[in-house]
Design an enzyme around this catalytic site. Structure first.
Site, mmCIF file in Angstrom:
data_model
loop_
_atom_site.group_PDB
_atom_site.id
_atom_site.type_symbol
_atom_site.label_atom_id
_atom_site.label_comp_id
_atom_site.label_asym_id
_atom_site.label_seq_id
_atom_site.Cartn_x
_atom_site.Cartn_y
_atom_site.Cartn_z
ATOM 1 N N CYS A 24 47.337 33.786 48.490
ATOM 2 C CA CYS A 24 46.179 34.622 48.148
ATOM 3 C C CYS A 24 46.016 35.820 49.069
ATOM 4 O O CYS A 24 45.176 36.687 48.828
ATOM 5 C CB CYS A 24 44.897 33.799 48.134
ATOM 6 S SG CYS A 24 44.850 32.653 46.762
ATOM 7 N N HIS A 74 39.499 46.540 35.686
ATOM 8 C CA HIS A 74 40.725 47.277 36.025
ATOM 9 C C HIS A 74 40.620 47.980 37.374
ATOM 10 O O HIS A 74 41.251 49.022 37.603
ATOM 11 C CB HIS A 74 41.133 48.243 34.908
ATOM 12 C CG HIS A 74 41.709 47.534 33.727
ATOM 13 N ND1 HIS A 74 40.937 46.795 32.857
ATOM 14 C CD2 HIS A 74 42.977 47.419 33.299
ATOM 15 C CE1 HIS A 74 41.710 46.264 31.946
ATOM 16 N NE2 HIS A 74 42.955 46.611 32.179
ATOM 17 N N GLU A 136 37.630 32.351 38.499
ATOM 18 C CA GLU A 136 38.729 33.145 39.042
ATOM 19 C C GLU A 136 40.019 32.819 38.291
ATOM 20 O O GLU A 136 40.900 33.664 38.123
ATOM 21 C CB GLU A 136 38.887 32.868 40.536
ATOM 22 C CG GLU A 136 39.826 33.841 41.210
ATOM 23 C CD GLU A 136 39.845 33.674 42.711
ATOM 24 O OE1 GLU A 136 39.073 34.355 43.379
ATOM 25 O OE2 GLU A 136 40.622 32.839 43.196
HETATM 26 ZN ZN ZN Z 1 43.023 35.576 43.788
#
Ligand code: ZN
Length: 162
Positions: A24, A74, A136
């Site tokens: 991450c 975006h 997420e």
């Molecule tokens: Zn992430």
């Protein structure tokens, strides 16, 4: 009668978690799903457009589009103290959609952030924001509720790190 209604939108956004022990910390993106929950009384004024509703779903969506989609979709959200912040500052000056935030952009912190941004405009409409839930990934969510707001800062100093 008081009850909870929800509305969700989806956006594509990049982020990174600078101190993460694994992947991450890389620049990457997600398709985020963001749900807003509103708990309030049902409007009973006869003949009004919103009779029988807590709030028109379309009005909630418009707020979410104005406050979240318009700014973040975006885009790339970046912790302002990230070591790459200066590079992203240059990208921002070149017209890229970079959103600097004063926190590490995890789903947890984003849920609280978007709660804070939506609370005042909803209050202006005399509507009570209940929660903001952020997906997420399809299997990972974080929810910030008005109860979390009341309880103030959570002491994480005793939390065991893995
Ligand atoms: Zn992430």
């Amino acid at each position: 009668m008081k009850l909870l209604i929800t509305k969700h939108i989806e956006i594509d956004m990049g982020h990174r978690v600078p101190n993460h022990k694994s992947k991450c910390r890389n620049l990457h993106g997600h398709r985020y799903k963001i749900e807003v929950g509103v708990d309030d009384v049902v409007i009973t004024t006869p003949g009004t457009s919103d009779e029988g509703m807590v709030i028109d779903f379309g009005d909630v969506k418009k707020l979410m589009m104005d406050i979240i989609d318009e700014k973040y979709d975006h885009g790339f959200v970046m912790y302002h103290q990230d070591e790459f912040a200066d590079i992203f500052d240059r990208l921002l000056l070149k017209g890229q959609r970079i959103i600097f935030v004063p926190f590490i952009p995890t789903a947890e912190n984003l849920a609280k952030h978007w709660f804070d941004l939506l609370e005042a405009p909803l209050k202006y409409l005399k509507i009570n924001l209940h929660h903001v839930k952020v997906w997420e990934t399809p299997t990972s969510t974080a929810t910030f509720t008005k109860h979390d707001k009341r309880s103030g800062k959570i002491d994480t100093s005793q939390k065991k790190l893995i």
